[in-house]
Design a protein around this motif. Structure first.
Motif, mmCIF file in Angstrom:
data_model
loop_
_atom_site.group_PDB
_atom_site.id
_atom_site.type_symbol
_atom_site.label_atom_id
_atom_site.label_comp_id
_atom_site.label_asym_id
_atom_site.label_seq_id
_atom_site.Cartn_x
_atom_site.Cartn_y
_atom_site.Cartn_z
ATOM 1 N N PHE A 31 0.826 -1.207 0.000
ATOM 2 C CA PHE A 31 0.000 0.000 0.000
ATOM 3 C C PHE A 31 0.862 1.260 0.000
ATOM 4 C CE2 PHE A 31 -2.614 -3.350 1.853
ATOM 5 C CZ PHE A 31 -3.707 -3.291 1.006
ATOM 6 N N GLU A 32 2.009 1.202 0.659
ATOM 7 C CA GLU A 32 2.934 2.338 0.640
ATOM 8 C C GLU A 32 3.469 2.584 -0.765
ATOM 9 O OE1 GLU A 32 4.659 1.813 5.202
ATOM 10 O OE2 GLU A 32 5.800 1.053 3.497
ATOM 11 N N GLU A 33 3.663 1.511 -1.517
ATOM 12 C CA GLU A 33 4.185 1.633 -2.883
ATOM 13 C C GLU A 33 3.169 2.255 -3.832
ATOM 14 O OE1 GLU A 33 7.247 0.703 -4.238
ATOM 15 O OE2 GLU A 33 7.931 0.462 -2.162
ATOM 16 N N LEU A 34 1.879 1.972 -3.611
ATOM 17 C CA LEU A 34 0.850 2.342 -4.592
ATOM 18 C C LEU A 34 -0.007 3.538 -4.195
ATOM 19 C CD1 LEU A 34 -0.456 -1.242 -5.553
ATOM 20 C CD2 LEU A 34 1.332 0.104 -6.676
ATOM 21 N N GLU A 35 -0.025 3.902 -2.922
ATOM 22 C CA GLU A 35 -0.922 4.971 -2.492
ATOM 23 C C GLU A 35 -0.512 6.324 -3.077
ATOM 24 O OE1 GLU A 35 -0.744 5.301 1.739
ATOM 25 O OE2 GLU A 35 1.365 5.887 1.764
ATOM 26 N N PRO A 36 -1.483 7.195 -3.355
ATOM 27 C CA PRO A 36 -1.143 8.555 -3.802
ATOM 28 C C PRO A 36 -0.355 9.284 -2.717
ATOM 29 C CG PRO A 36 -3.456 8.068 -4.215
ATOM 30 C CD PRO A 36 -2.933 6.955 -3.364
ATOM 31 N N GLU A 37 0.534 10.145 -3.127
ATOM 32 C CA GLU A 37 1.383 10.859 -2.185
ATOM 33 C C GLU A 37 0.550 11.676 -1.199
ATOM 34 O OE1 GLU A 37 5.158 14.016 -2.251
ATOM 35 O OE2 GLU A 37 4.339 13.210 -4.121
ATOM 36 N N LEU A 49 -2.039 -2.964 8.517
ATOM 37 C CA LEU A 49 -2.230 -3.514 9.863
ATOM 38 C C LEU A 49 -3.179 -4.715 9.844
ATOM 39 C CD1 LEU A 49 -2.540 -0.190 11.896
ATOM 40 C CD2 LEU A 49 -0.555 -1.718 11.747
ATOM 41 N N VAL A 50 -4.189 -4.675 8.949
ATOM 42 C CA VAL A 50 -5.141 -5.799 8.872
ATOM 43 C C VAL A 50 -4.452 -7.069 8.382
ATOM 44 C CG1 VAL A 50 -7.269 -6.647 7.812
ATOM 45 C CG2 VAL A 50 -7.132 -4.267 8.610
ATOM 46 N N PRO A 51 -3.703 -7.037 7.249
ATOM 47 C CA PRO A 51 -2.987 -8.249 6.840
ATOM 48 C C PRO A 51 -1.944 -8.711 7.850
ATOM 49 C CG PRO A 51 -3.141 -6.712 5.003
ATOM 50 C CD PRO A 51 -3.621 -5.991 6.218
ATOM 51 N N LEU A 52 -1.218 -7.760 8.443
ATOM 52 C CA LEU A 52 -0.189 -8.143 9.401
ATOM 53 C C LEU A 52 -0.788 -8.890 10.589
ATOM 54 C CD1 LEU A 52 2.020 -4.918 9.399
ATOM 55 C CD2 LEU A 52 2.746 -7.199 8.689
ATOM 56 N N VAL A 53 -1.849 -8.341 11.153
ATOM 57 C CA VAL A 53 -2.511 -8.990 12.291
ATOM 58 C C VAL A 53 -3.233 -10.261 11.825
ATOM 59 C CG1 VAL A 53 -4.328 -8.745 14.035
ATOM 60 C CG2 VAL A 53 -2.777 -6.842 13.574
ATOM 61 N N GLY A 54 -3.896 -10.177 10.658
ATOM 62 C CA GLY A 54 -4.718 -11.284 10.180
ATOM 63 C C GLY A 54 -3.945 -12.558 9.921
ATOM 64 N N ASN A 55 -2.781 -12.457 9.285
ATOM 65 C CA ASN A 55 -2.003 -13.668 8.981
ATOM 66 C C ASN A 55 -1.487 -14.339 10.244
ATOM 67 O OD1 ASN A 55 -1.200 -14.151 5.851
ATOM 68 N ND2 ASN A 55 -1.720 -12.021 6.221
ATOM 69 N N TYR A 56 -0.993 -13.548 11.184
ATOM 70 C CA TYR A 56 -0.533 -14.138 12.443
ATOM 71 C C TYR A 56 -1.688 -14.752 13.230
ATOM 72 C CZ TYR A 56 4.191 -12.188 12.035
ATOM 73 O OH TYR A 56 5.463 -11.909 11.617
ATOM 74 N N TRP A 110 -3.261 5.430 3.139
ATOM 75 C CA TRP A 110 -3.739 4.077 2.854
ATOM 76 C C TRP A 110 -2.801 3.002 3.409
ATOM 77 C CZ3 TRP A 110 -8.503 3.139 0.898
ATOM 78 C CH2 TRP A 110 -9.159 4.202 0.272
ATOM 79 N N HIS A 111 -1.552 3.362 3.684
ATOM 80 C CA HIS A 111 -0.605 2.349 4.166
ATOM 81 C C HIS A 111 -1.022 1.767 5.515
ATOM 82 C CE1 HIS A 111 0.896 6.325 5.491
ATOM 83 N NE2 HIS A 111 1.193 5.698 6.622
ATOM 84 N N PHE A 112 -1.923 2.452 6.221
ATOM 85 C CA PHE A 112 -2.392 1.894 7.493
ATOM 86 C C PHE A 112 -3.216 0.614 7.291
ATOM 87 C CE2 PHE A 112 -1.749 6.329 9.077
ATOM 88 C CZ PHE A 112 -0.810 6.011 10.067
ATOM 89 N N ILE A 113 -3.669 0.380 6.045
ATOM 90 C CA ILE A 113 -4.398 -0.865 5.747
ATOM 91 C C ILE A 113 -3.544 -2.081 6.086
ATOM 92 C CG2 ILE A 113 -5.392 -2.274 3.877
ATOM 93 C CD1 ILE A 113 -6.222 0.257 2.472
#
Length: 488
Positions: free
Chosen positions: A76-82, A91-98, A86-89
């Protein structure tokens, strides 16, 4: 210079992606929930929602992964507009996978343990009551629960330590190949059972009258909607990582459709294995999770060569669990590698972290059994499963949807260009309205429904509520478009 690992073949990508999607939701939950909701009528509705709901969101995870060449931790950091947040999204994958692995490693351990128990003959000659007592004793043993959790965790991270091509891809090919081979052998055997005709009719010929005997149409639709959503484990970036490992030779619609087909075949074949046995031996097809660990082992004891068939069945279940565990572990390892860690360090640290995080679930049936978060009989696993399935998956999917369609996010133009890059099926432009406006609403349905069910409200209360909310949702969207045009 881009040194990111790549799959050695398209087949490797398809099989490991399917392995991630194929899991206990297919081979454990799907058969018994199909039995509960009336058989073929439920299956028909489920397949419709799988295409309408699962396929578009899957293309979004792959698109974000392929366009960013990063895991969900950095994509999200790579693709979000300057200047956007959006990079805060991530947190969901990071928490979700663990959190998914906090209970999935324990249940995966059950499948592996029951393969060895069945193959060794420790369940042979026992009736349903004795097998139930055996399973209860297995859950009550802290040492057995921790041991088998450790075994599947060590296996999974050891394979990841070998690298993408030589470890994850190679082993996943063998495991998925073995899974399909064992599955076909079991299906052929089930077709030869005396109750096969009745079982297949229940499973394959829709009878809405039968389905509506115990549940309303709204309840059946919501059950099918939920199963179609949860079976692919969408929303926590578990599939996005594999998008970052492939090139742009094929469109992501085609790739996603192939993975959905493979995932669906496993789910459908698991029903072909189980329902003929249920009708042959007068088993309640909707008897819930106990169908796998109590009812079916007792059934195998009544079959000629039941020890062999039971061993093959639990090998099938273990392969399904392990392919998902390996795929999600690779995602977790990729998170750390995207922050500069070596694969060796990422594997070592995360192996310890996952083992420690998995202990509450493994001990939740014995030493921590006094903790009952949802009332009498509930466990740590129920709480963790609810957080993942009813919160993080729909929330993450909603965020992926908004990021890929919202004009202030990555946006429809970028998403559609990425998803359509390469040869194969393309995403029609007319789907923009459905994906941008209707699909988010469906995901919100699922998110809210999970909490309403816990509070004791039937699912069919949601439809009139959201019929009132939806016009307001469209008005907000129209206002945002008008505001944007005014600024220009």
């Amino acid at each position: 210079m881009n040194t990111r690992e790549k799959f050695s073949s398209r087949l490797g990508f398809l099989l490991i992606s399917a392995g991630c999607a194929v899991g206990l939701g297919n081979v454990w939950r799907f058969p018994y929930i199909t039995g509960q909701y009336g058989g073929a009528a439920f299956v028909l509705i489920y397949l419709v929602f799988l295409v309408l709901l699962g396929l578009p969101i899957m293309t979004m995870e792959y698109s974000v992964g392929r366009a960013s060449q990063k895991s969900a931790a950095r994509s999200f950091e790579e693709l979000e507009p300057e200047g956007t947040k959006w990079h805060f999204i991530k947190l969901v994958p990071l928490v979700g996978n663990y959190m998914l692995m906090m209970f999935y490693t324990t249940v995966g351990g059950w499948m592996l343990a029951y393969f060895f128990k069945t193959a060794a003959g420790s369940l042979s000659g026992k009736n349903a009551q004795q097998i139930n007592a055996s399973f209860s004793g297995f859950l009550a043993s802290p040492s057995q629960q921790v041991l088998w959790m450790l075994v599947v965790t060590v296996i999974g991270f050891f394979i990841c330590s070998r690298g993408l091509r030589n470890g994850v891809e190679k082993i996943s090919k063998y495991m998925m190949g073995a899974l399909f081979l064992v599955m076909i052998v079991l299906v052929v055997h089930s077709f030869l059972l005396s109750g096969a005709k009745e079982g297949l009719a229940f499973y394959l010929i829709p009878d809405f009258g039968r389905a509506l005997e115990h549940y309303s149409l709204g309840e059946i639709i919501f059950a099918a909607l939920g199963q179609a959503f949860f079976t692919l484990s969408l929303g926590i970036g578990a599939l996005a990582i594999f998008g970052s490992y492939i090139g742009k030779d094929h469109s992501l619609v085609s790739e996603s459709l192939n993975v959905v087909v493979l995932d669906t075949l496993v789910a459908l074949f698991s029903g072909l294995i189980i329902f003929p046995a249920c009708f042959t031996y007068n088993i309640d097809a909707g008897s819930g999770p106990g169908l796998i660990f109590v009812t079916l082992p007792a059934t195998f004891n009544e079959m000629a060569g039941g020890r062999v068939w039971g061993s093959l069945f639990f090998a099938f279940m273990a392969f399904a669990a392990l392919t998902t565990i390996i795929a999600v572990f690779e995602n977790i390892v990729a998170f750390a590698m995207d922050f500069g860690w070596t694969r060796k360090k990422a594997v070592a640290v995360n192996a310890v972290v996952v083992i420690l995080l998995s202990l509450p679930c493994a001990l939740g049936f014995n030493l921590l059994s006094g903790f009952q978060p949802f009332g009498a009989g509930s466990t740590v696993q129920d709480l963790e499963d609810f957080i993942v399935s009813n919160t993080l998956l729909p929330l993450g999917s909603l965020l992926y949807l908004l990021f890929c369609t919202y004009r202030y996010g990555w946006g429809w133009k970028n998403y559609s260009q990425e998803v359509n890059s390469g040869k194969g099926l393309k995403l029609p432009n007319w789907t923009k309205g459905y994906i941008s406006y209707v699909l988010p609403l469906i995901v919100i349905f699922i998110l809210v429904d999970g909490y309403l069910e816990k509070l004791g409200f039937p699912a069919n209360y949601l439809l009139p509520v959201f019929c009132l909310i939806y016009p307001g949702y469209l008005m907000v969207q129209s206002y945002m478009v008008h505001r944007k045009k005014k600024k220009l």
